[in-house]
Design a protein around this motif. Structure first.
Motif, mmCIF file in Angstrom:
data_model
loop_
_atom_site.group_PDB
_atom_site.id
_atom_site.type_symbol
_atom_site.label_atom_id
_atom_site.label_comp_id
_atom_site.label_asym_id
_atom_site.label_seq_id
_atom_site.Cartn_x
_atom_site.Cartn_y
_atom_site.Cartn_z
ATOM 1 N N ASN A 18 1.026 8.121 2.319
ATOM 2 C CA ASN A 18 0.801 9.504 1.888
ATOM 3 C C ASN A 18 2.011 10.386 2.207
ATOM 4 N N ASP A 46 -7.564 9.793 0.401
ATOM 5 C CA ASP A 46 -8.991 9.491 0.365
ATOM 6 C C ASP A 46 -9.241 8.078 0.903
ATOM 7 N N PRO A 47 -10.079 7.945 1.935
ATOM 8 C CA PRO A 47 -10.321 6.606 2.501
ATOM 9 C C PRO A 47 -11.062 5.657 1.555
ATOM 10 N N GLU A 48 -11.603 6.181 0.434
ATOM 11 C CA GLU A 48 -12.303 5.319 -0.517
ATOM 12 C C GLU A 48 -11.463 5.004 -1.757
ATOM 13 N N LYS A 65 0.856 -1.190 0.000
ATOM 14 C CA LYS A 65 0.000 0.000 0.000
ATOM 15 C C LYS A 65 0.894 1.244 0.000
ATOM 16 N N PHE A 89 -7.565 3.300 -2.905
ATOM 17 C CA PHE A 89 -6.463 2.480 -2.403
ATOM 18 C C PHE A 89 -5.398 2.403 -3.494
#
Length: 171
Positions: free
Chosen positions: A8, A56-58, A5, A60
């Motif tokens: 940021n 943004d949490p939506e 992942k 990936f």
């Protein structure tokens, strides 16, 4: 193969920006004008825009490494982060890119399997994506992966309005 992942951090965003511009140019540069390509790259892969998307949490973002070298990246979206609102209960694969020098190493397949695993983990019943009507190589890959064409939408590259096919895979 190692899929990680993206953080940021400024360092990760700069790496993302570099590989995104390089893979997009390798894939589509010869089929588009230099002006349209430059406009698209500057707008879509702007540092601050990427930083916002990674946060943004939506959405990936993932880097894919092959022999400890960055070889590709993947962007997945759910909810309001999706580029189309027609698939609210699905996961979108917005970007799946492999550097040219690593193609043929099954890196795209690994990222596709990762995307499907993420979709199943978060209980999505479908995965969807858009693919340029002229990108026959990618279309063949998606068909092999079980995707079926269900429609199309416009994709703006610079000032050029292009057609992307919408493909869906039921899980």
């Amino acid at each position: 193969m190692n899929i990680k992942k993206i953080n940021n951090s400024d360092e990760d965003i700069k790496k993302l920006q570099t590989i995104a511009k390089q893979t997009f140019t390798e894939t589509f540069g010869s089929q588009n004008t230099a002006e349209d390509l430059a406009k698209f790259l500057n707008e879509e892969y702007d540092f601050n825009k990427l930083k916002s998307e990674v946060a943004d949490p939506e959405s990936f973002y993932y880097f894919c490494y092959f022999n400890d070298e960055l070889a590709g990246y993947l962007k997945l979206n759910i909810g309001s982060a999706q580029t189309e609102s027609d698939y609210p209960e699905a996961l979108e694969i917005q970007r799946i890119y492999v550097l040219q020098k690593y193609q043929g190493q099954k890196i795209g397949l690994s990222m596709m399997q990762h995307a499907i695993a993420v979709a199943k983990k978060i209980k999505k019943s479908q995965v969807w994506l858009g693919v340029w009507e002229k990108n026959l190589k990618a279309q063949a890959f998606y068909r092999k992966s079980g995707f079926e064409k269900v429609g199309s939408h416009d994709f703006i590259l610079g000032d050029d309005i292009q057609t992307d096919y919408i493909l869906v895979k039921e899980l």
